[in-house]
Write a protein that holds these residues in place. Structure first.
Motif, PDB file in Angstrom:
ATOM      1  N   TRP A 353       0.859  -1.182   0.000  1.00  0.00           N
ATOM      2  CA  TRP A 353       0.000   0.000   0.000  1.00  0.00           C
ATOM      3  C   TRP A 353       0.895   1.231   0.000  1.00  0.00           C
ATOM      4  O   TRP A 353       2.005   1.202   0.551  1.00  0.00           O
ATOM      5  N   THR A 354       0.420   2.307  -0.574  1.00  0.00           N
ATOM      6  CA  THR A 354       1.193   3.545  -0.632  1.00  0.00           C
ATOM      7  C   THR A 354       0.611   4.585   0.314  1.00  0.00           C
ATOM      8  O   THR A 354      -0.574   4.936   0.212  1.00  0.00           O
ATOM      9  N   ASN A 355       1.443   5.034   1.258  1.00  0.00           N
ATOM     10  CA  ASN A 355       1.145   6.149   2.179  1.00  0.00           C
ATOM     11  C   ASN A 355       0.087   5.857   3.232  1.00  0.00           C
ATOM     12  O   ASN A 355       0.263   6.192   4.402  1.00  0.00           O
ATOM     13  N   LEU A 356      -1.034   5.270   2.843  1.00  0.00           N
ATOM     14  CA  LEU A 356      -2.160   5.134   3.772  1.00  0.00           C
ATOM     15  C   LEU A 356      -2.735   3.724   3.685  1.00  0.00           C
ATOM     16  O   LEU A 356      -2.931   3.190   2.594  1.00  0.00           O
ATOM     17  N   VAL A 357      -3.006   3.134   4.856  1.00  0.00           N
ATOM     18  CA  VAL A 357      -3.673   1.833   4.888  1.00  0.00           C
ATOM     19  C   VAL A 357      -4.553   1.769   6.139  1.00  0.00           C
ATOM     20  O   VAL A 357      -4.196   2.291   7.200  1.00  0.00           O
ATOM     21  N   THR A 358      -5.722   1.156   5.990  1.00  0.00           N
ATOM     22  CA  THR A 358      -6.677   1.030   7.093  1.00  0.00           C
ATOM     23  C   THR A 358      -7.023  -0.442   7.278  1.00  0.00           C
ATOM     24  O   THR A 358      -7.219  -1.186   6.310  1.00  0.00           O
ATOM     25  N   PHE A 359      -7.113  -0.852   8.550  1.00  0.00           N
ATOM     26  CA  PHE A 359      -7.438  -2.232   8.887  1.00  0.00           C
ATOM     27  C   PHE A 359      -8.656  -2.248   9.802  1.00  0.00           C
ATOM     28  O   PHE A 359      -8.731  -1.465  10.749  1.00  0.00           O
ATOM     29  N   ASP A 360      -9.601  -3.142   9.535  1.00  0.00           N
ATOM     30  CA  ASP A 360     -10.758  -3.353  10.406  1.00  0.00           C
ATOM     31  C   ASP A 360     -10.647  -4.739  11.028  1.00  0.00           C
ATOM     32  O   ASP A 360     -10.897  -5.758  10.366  1.00  0.00           O
ATOM     33  N   VAL A 361     -10.270  -4.778  12.300  1.00  0.00           N
ATOM     34  CA  VAL A 361     -10.009  -6.033  12.995  1.00  0.00           C
ATOM     35  C   VAL A 361     -11.186  -6.361  13.908  1.00  0.00           C
ATOM     36  O   VAL A 361     -11.598  -5.500  14.702  1.00  0.00           O
ATOM     37  N   PRO A 362     -11.777  -7.572  13.827  1.00  0.00           N
ATOM     38  CA  PRO A 362     -12.851  -7.928  14.760  1.00  0.00           C
ATOM     39  C   PRO A 362     -12.385  -7.787  16.215  1.00  0.00           C
ATOM     40  O   PRO A 362     -11.364  -8.346  16.605  1.00  0.00           O
ATOM     41  N   ALA A 363     -13.140  -7.028  16.998  1.00  0.00           N
ATOM     42  CA  ALA A 363     -12.763  -6.825  18.399  1.00  0.00           C
ATOM     43  C   ALA A 363     -12.729  -8.142  19.168  1.00  0.00           C
ATOM     44  O   ALA A 363     -11.935  -8.308  20.102  1.00  0.00           O
ATOM     45  N   ALA A 364     -13.574  -9.092  18.759  1.00  0.00           N
ATOM     46  CA  ALA A 364     -13.624 -10.381  19.449  1.00  0.00           C
ATOM     47  C   ALA A 364     -12.333 -11.163  19.295  1.00  0.00           C
ATOM     48  O   ALA A 364     -12.045 -12.070  20.071  1.00  0.00           O
ATOM     49  N   SER A 426       2.147   2.571  21.299  1.00  0.00           N
ATOM     50  CA  SER A 426       1.393   1.618  22.105  1.00  0.00           C
ATOM     51  C   SER A 426      -0.080   2.024  22.170  1.00  0.00           C
ATOM     52  O   SER A 426      -0.401   3.211  22.282  1.00  0.00           O
ATOM     53  N   PHE A 427      -0.978   1.020  22.111  1.00  0.00           N
ATOM     54  CA  PHE A 427      -2.419   1.267  22.139  1.00  0.00           C
ATOM     55  C   PHE A 427      -3.090   0.297  23.117  1.00  0.00           C
ATOM     56  O   PHE A 427      -2.762  -0.893  23.135  1.00  0.00           O
ATOM     57  N   GLU A 428      -4.020   0.825  23.915  1.00  0.00           N
ATOM     58  CA  GLU A 428      -4.876  -0.015  24.746  1.00  0.00           C
ATOM     59  C   GLU A 428      -6.126  -0.344  23.940  1.00  0.00           C
ATOM     60  O   GLU A 428      -6.895   0.563  23.584  1.00  0.00           O
ATOM     61  N   LEU A 429      -6.324  -1.626  23.653  1.00  0.00           N
ATOM     62  CA  LEU A 429      -7.422  -2.030  22.778  1.00  0.00           C
ATOM     63  C   LEU A 429      -8.366  -2.996  23.482  1.00  0.00           C
ATOM     64  O   LEU A 429      -7.937  -3.780  24.339  1.00  0.00           O
ATOM     65  N   PRO A 430      -9.655  -2.953  23.069  1.00  0.00           N
ATOM     66  CA  PRO A 430     -10.249  -1.998  22.134  1.00  0.00           C
ATOM     67  C   PRO A 430     -10.399  -0.616  22.785  1.00  0.00           C
ATOM     68  O   PRO A 430     -10.581  -0.527  24.008  1.00  0.00           O
ATOM     69  N   PRO A 431     -10.324   0.460  21.986  1.00  0.00           N
ATOM     70  CA  PRO A 431     -10.402   1.810  22.575  1.00  0.00           C
ATOM     71  C   PRO A 431     -11.690   2.042  23.341  1.00  0.00           C
ATOM     72  O   PRO A 431     -11.682   2.633  24.424  1.00  0.00           O
ATOM     73  N   ALA A 432     -12.824   1.620  22.778  1.00  0.00           N
ATOM     74  CA  ALA A 432     -14.099   1.629  23.496  1.00  0.00           C
ATOM     75  C   ALA A 432     -14.437   0.186  23.836  1.00  0.00           C
ATOM     76  O   ALA A 432     -14.517  -0.671  22.952  1.00  0.00           O
ATOM     77  N   SER A 433     -14.615  -0.106  25.099  1.00  0.00           N
ATOM     78  CA  SER A 433     -14.825  -1.489  25.531  1.00  0.00           C
ATOM     79  C   SER A 433     -16.140  -2.045  25.001  1.00  0.00           C
ATOM     80  O   SER A 433     -17.170  -1.353  24.969  1.00  0.00           O
ATOM     81  N   VAL A 434     -16.101  -3.305  24.561  1.00  0.00           N
ATOM     82  CA  VAL A 434     -17.293  -4.006  24.074  1.00  0.00           C
ATOM     83  C   VAL A 434     -17.272  -5.423  24.634  1.00  0.00           C
ATOM     84  O   VAL A 434     -16.213  -5.947  24.986  1.00  0.00           O
ATOM     85  N   PRO A 435     -18.434  -6.079  24.721  1.00  0.00           N
ATOM     86  CA  PRO A 435     -18.457  -7.468  25.195  1.00  0.00           C
ATOM     87  C   PRO A 435     -17.693  -8.404  24.255  1.00  0.00           C
ATOM     88  O   PRO A 435     -17.474  -8.092  23.080  1.00  0.00           O
ATOM     89  N   GLU A 436     -17.320  -9.577  24.797  1.00  0.00           N
ATOM     90  CA  GLU A 436     -16.533 -10.528  24.017  1.00  0.00           C
ATOM     91  C   GLU A 436     -17.274 -11.043  22.787  1.00  0.00           C
ATOM     92  O   GLU A 436     -16.639 -11.445  21.807  1.00  0.00           O
ATOM     93  N   THR A 437     -18.598 -11.044  22.817  1.00  0.00           N
ATOM     94  CA  THR A 437     -19.370 -11.544  21.673  1.00  0.00           C
ATOM     95  C   THR A 437     -19.723 -10.449  20.684  1.00  0.00           C
ATOM     96  O   THR A 437     -20.433 -10.688  19.703  1.00  0.00           O
ATOM     97  N   SER A 438     -19.236  -9.248  20.891  1.00  0.00           N
ATOM     98  CA  SER A 438     -19.614  -8.110  20.052  1.00  0.00           C
ATOM     99  C   SER A 438     -19.128  -8.294  18.616  1.00  0.00           C
ATOM    100  O   SER A 438     -18.077  -8.875  18.358  1.00  0.00           O
ATOM    101  N   SER A 439     -19.893  -7.751  17.685  1.00  0.00           N
ATOM    102  CA  SER A 439     -19.502  -7.735  16.273  1.00  0.00           C
ATOM    103  C   SER A 439     -18.722  -6.476  15.929  1.00  0.00           C
ATOM    104  O   SER A 439     -18.446  -6.213  14.751  1.00  0.00           O
ATOM    105  N   ALA A 440     -18.353  -5.696  16.916  1.00  0.00           N
ATOM    106  CA  ALA A 440     -17.628  -4.443  16.688  1.00  0.00           C
ATOM    107  C   ALA A 440     -16.271  -4.704  16.053  1.00  0.00           C
ATOM    108  O   ALA A 440     -15.684  -5.789  16.176  1.00  0.00           O
ATOM    109  N   LEU A 441     -15.768  -3.683  15.381  1.00  0.00           N
ATOM    110  CA  LEU A 441     -14.454  -3.725  14.756  1.00  0.00           C
ATOM    111  C   LEU A 441     -13.543  -2.710  15.434  1.00  0.00           C
ATOM    112  O   LEU A 441     -13.992  -1.659  15.894  1.00  0.00           O
ATOM    113  N   VAL A 442     -12.261  -3.027  15.477  1.00  0.00           N
ATOM    114  CA  VAL A 442     -11.262  -2.055  15.873  1.00  0.00           C
ATOM    115  C   VAL A 442     -10.592  -1.566  14.595  1.00  0.00           C
ATOM    116  O   VAL A 442      -9.968  -2.346  13.873  1.00  0.00           O
TER     117      VAL A 442
END
Length: 565
Positions: A353-364, A426-442
């Motif tokens: 990738w050039t210059n910019l890349v974004t990743f959506d990681v399942p919070a679970a 360094s990052f504390e993840l997930p930034p907004a806490s969600v339950p373990e079964t959540s479909s949220a993405l980081v």
């Protein structure tokens, strides 16, 4: 001369614990951090009619006790059990000056001593072990069953179901609940001869997995799990080594499940696909792999961890070990990129990738805690500096949740022809806490202010219990040669022979040309292994499908259960 032994005390490994900060009102959360040294004691009665002989024996014992390192071996008397070795750090000899010592010496020619041994916590086996990971034998993966039909499938321990491209068994949440299993009995035996790795694509539904993944049996025999990796789809792929050439029945037992407090304790374990492959577990390309090694024993043990390739120098190596790898977490981010980038066959990810890349990681998929973000990139210029801006936030149903975490680093450009690793913060993840079964993405975004080609990024989970370790070793590129580019790297844990961790690179299997790596890029950590399954994540930019090997002594509480002894 007679020596009698009385009152042998074997001692125990002494647990060292710490209290974990929490808001619990009653009681406290304690964590077992490690074990401290054990103390063994024995009373010796030495008898002789010659007092000079008694003095000489005492002198010999005290000389032996003063040695800085020694071994104490215990062999069970029945001839069946294995000999255990205790590494003695120091010993103390005490003459037992009892009220009647003079009478005992005059009448019996006896002197009594208390001998104390200060030892490392665990017994070890006499002989070292060596275990190796797996490598690929080809490039082919074929489907055994795609679960689009119930034909051949059934369940035990729960209600069976089939829908779409998944089969399912109902399961109950609970640490001690025996979970259900899915059974696949094909119309004819499955030939595993040329493709010995079984891949199971699965997911929990309504619950979350407490175990690293399912347990699989082939014709009743449990298979060794090699790796579990979560996919962007929210499903996981667990890979197993199948030694059987032909299999009549597969049994896939659900991992133990847990439920969020206040939600249903009933859910299901679903299987999407069964495959057989000759490709070892890998992440994107064979330049980065997750490898399982099964360490014998019952306690954590120091080991020598090695990475090698028969023909190619390894490049700038990353090695990461953590118990979290067993649960399916993998540090590599490229599988979760929101854009495909472009193909680059020689890259670790196989893309760029050039210059910019974004990743959506399942919070679970992510353990909760602190992560180090690292990127492998190539500068478009050999002069000046590049500013990297990295952000992380939680996204739920496409909506960004506060907070957004940001790290900015400025690094000098030293080359426009060679990729390098950059620590982005360094990052504390997930930034907004969600339950373990959540479909949220980081969502993790890496942006630069100039022309940077990004190959791969990693989130290395580094909890405060120091159970995770990452090492970077510069091995060079090109044709391996003694004193030049290296095709082998060894990481040695501190041990009784050497009190500090060490790293070596070279080309010879026997370390004949091994030398400590030089240069700023190299830094290494201690990689200890627990008894049982351990997973190693390794990045070798210069070599495809490097071999992971672990050598050490199996550690035991007190008595080795070593059938080979």
């Amino acid at each position: 001369m007679q020596v009698r032994v009385y009152g042998l005390r074997r001692g125990r490994p002494v647990p060292v614990t710490s209290v974990v900060d929490s808001l619990i009102q009653d009681g406290s959360f304690e964590r077992l951090d490690r074990h401290d040294n054990r103390e063994q004691q024995v009373i010796l009665a030495i008898e002789s009619s010659d007092s000079l002989a008694l003095a000489e024996y005492e002198a010999a014992m005290f000389l032996e006790a003063q040695k800085p390192r020694n071994e104490l071996r215990w062999t069970p008397p029945d001839g069946f059990g294995a000999t255990g070795v205790f590494d003695v750090l120091w010993a103390d000899l005490e003459f037992l000056d009892t009220d009647m010592w003079d009478l005992e010496e005059v009448q019996l020619g006896r002197r009594n001593y208390l001998l104390t041994f200060r030892c490392l916590p665990f017994a070890r086996s006499v002989d070292p072990f060596t275990v190796t990971g797996v490598t690929s034998t080809g490039t082919t993966t074929t489907t055994i069953n795609d679960a689009t039909s119930a034909t051949g499938w059934s369940a035990v321990g729960g209600t069976f179901g089939q829908s779409g491209s998944e089969v399912a068994v109902e399961v109950e949440a609970g640490t001690f609940v025996d979970t259900g299993s899915l059974i696949y009995a094909p119309a004819s035996p499955v030939d595993m001869t040329s493709r010995p790795y079984l891949r199971v694509t699965w997911r929990p539904d309504g619950l979350y997995a407490n175990d690293p993944g399912p347990t699989v049996f082939a014709d009743g025999v449990s298979l060794a799990r090699l790796a579990t990796e979560w996919l962007p789809s929210g499903k996981a792929v667990s890979t197993f080594a199948c030694p059987d050439a032909s299999v009549d029945v597969f049994r896939i037992k659900s991992p133990r499940m847990a439920a969020i407090v206040g939600t249903s304790t009933t859910g299901s374990f679903k299987v999407d696909k069964l495959e057989k492959s000759d490709v070892a577990p890998t992440t994107t390309t064979l330049r980065q792999k997750v490898t399982a090694v099964n360490v014998p024993g019952s306690a954590r043990t120091p080991v020598s961890l090695s990475l090698s390739h028969e023909t190619d120098a390894l490049g700038d190596v990353l090695i990461y070990t953590s118990p979290a790898l067993a649960a399916g977490y993998v540090p590599a981010l490229s599988p979760f990129a929101t854009s495909s980038g472009s193909t680059e066959a020689g890259n670790v990810s196989g893309r760029k990738w050039t210059n910019l890349v974004t990743f959506d990681v399942p919070a679970a998929m992510l353990p909760r805690g602190s992560f180090q973000l690292v990127v492998r990139s190539l500068s478009g210029s050999a002069i000046g500096r590049t500013v990297f801006t990295s952000t992380a936030n939680t996204r739920l149903n496409g909506v960004t949740q506060a907070p957004t975490l940001t790290e900015v680093v400025s690094v000098p450009r030293t080359s426009n022809t060679a990729y390098r690793y950059v620590n982005l913060g360094s990052f504390e993840l997930p930034p907004a806490s969600v339950p373990e079964t959540s479909s949220a993405l980081v969502r993790v975004t890496i942006d630069t202010d100039s022309s940077e080609t990004i190959d791969e990024a990693w989130l290395f989970y580094l909890p405060d219990d120091e159970s995770a370790h990452v090492s970077q070793i510069q091995c060079g590129t090109g044709t391996p040669s003694a004193g030049g580019p290296a095709s082998r790297v060894w990481l040695d844990s501190p041990s009784v022979e050497r009190e500090y961790p060490a790293a070596y690179i070279g080309t010879a299997e026997d370390r004949a040309d091994a030398v400590s790596p030089s240069g700023v890029p190299s830094n290494w950590d201690e990689h200890r292994m627990v008894a049982g399954e351990n997973l190693v994540f390794a990045v070798t930019p210069g070599a495809l499908d490097a071999l992971v090997s672990v050598t050490g002594y199996a550690a035991w509480h007190t008595h080795p259960a070593d059938p080979a002894a």
